[in-house]
Design an enzyme around this catalytic site. Structure first.
Site, PDB file in Angstrom:
ATOM      1  N   CYS A  52      -7.088  -1.890  -3.255  1.00 56.99           N
ATOM      2  CA  CYS A  52      -8.002  -1.142  -4.112  1.00 56.99           C
ATOM      3  C   CYS A  52      -9.003  -2.136  -4.692  1.00 56.99           C
ATOM      4  O   CYS A  52      -8.607  -3.170  -5.241  1.00 56.99           O
ATOM      5  CB  CYS A  52      -7.224  -0.448  -5.226  1.00 56.99           C
ATOM      6  SG  CYS A  52      -8.296   0.305  -6.477  1.00 56.99           S
ATOM      7  N   ASP A  59      -3.269  -0.378  -0.872  1.00 56.00           N
ATOM      8  CA  ASP A  59      -3.491   0.974  -0.373  1.00 56.00           C
ATOM      9  C   ASP A  59      -2.950   1.032   1.051  1.00 56.00           C
ATOM     10  O   ASP A  59      -3.045   0.055   1.797  1.00 56.00           O
ATOM     11  CB  ASP A  59      -4.979   1.323  -0.357  1.00 56.00           C
ATOM     12  CG  ASP A  59      -5.543   1.571  -1.746  1.00 56.00           C
ATOM     13  OD1 ASP A  59      -4.807   2.096  -2.597  1.00 56.00           O
ATOM     14  OD2 ASP A  59      -6.723   1.247  -1.965  1.00 56.00           O
TER      15      ASP A  59
END
Length: 154
Positions: A52, A59
């Protein structure tokens, strides 16, 4: 069966470091055999990771790439290392997904390409990103990407 010329490859069969980020990652290509035959090539990366850009938290995505070659195929080891170069790279889901597809289109100039990026929830909301270059060539067998919508435990 045509023999694939691999003489110009630098990664296949060699010890290779992962690039620090996607911008410097090298993608390699090999000549596609079977000129005049339209067929679909699929790559699936069920454990893609990036960071992120705001929090630095990891992520995760399940990415499916389908393409109909023109003159070139992506060399799979270089694709694997390219995707791995996102591991410590901060970018939004949409940016990662479209960047991957655009790099492949730039390298291969395929007849057609699509990406389905199925991101696991961030903040309780899964984000899925879909992009393609246009309509697929007529007559190619194009299977469903086979990734179910995210349901959680419910």
């Amino acid at each position: 069966m045509p023999k694939t010329d691999v003489s110009g490859l630098s990664m296949l069969g060699n010890q290779t470091e992962t690039a620090a980020n996607p911008e410097v990652a090298v993608l390699e290509k090999v000549p596609a055999g079977y000129a005049g035959t339209d067929y679909v090539v699929r790559f699936t990366a069920p454990e893609f990771t990036s960071l992120c850009p705001m929090t630095g938290q990891p992520d995760f995505a399940h990415i499916v790439i389908d393409y109909v070659p023109n003159e070139w195929l992506v060399e799979s080891k270089s694709l694997k290392l390219f995707l791995h170069s996102f591991r410590n790279h901060g970018a939004f889901h949409e940016d990662c997904s479209i960047y991957i597809a655009k790099r492949l289109v730039e390298l291969l100039e395929p007849k057609w390409l699509r990406i389905g990026a199925y991101w696991y929830p961030r903040g309780g909301i899964p984000i899925d990103v879909f992009w393609q270059t246009g309509k697929p060539p007529e007559g190619v067998w194009l299977p469903d990407q086979g990734v179910q919508p995210y349901r959680g435990r419910g």
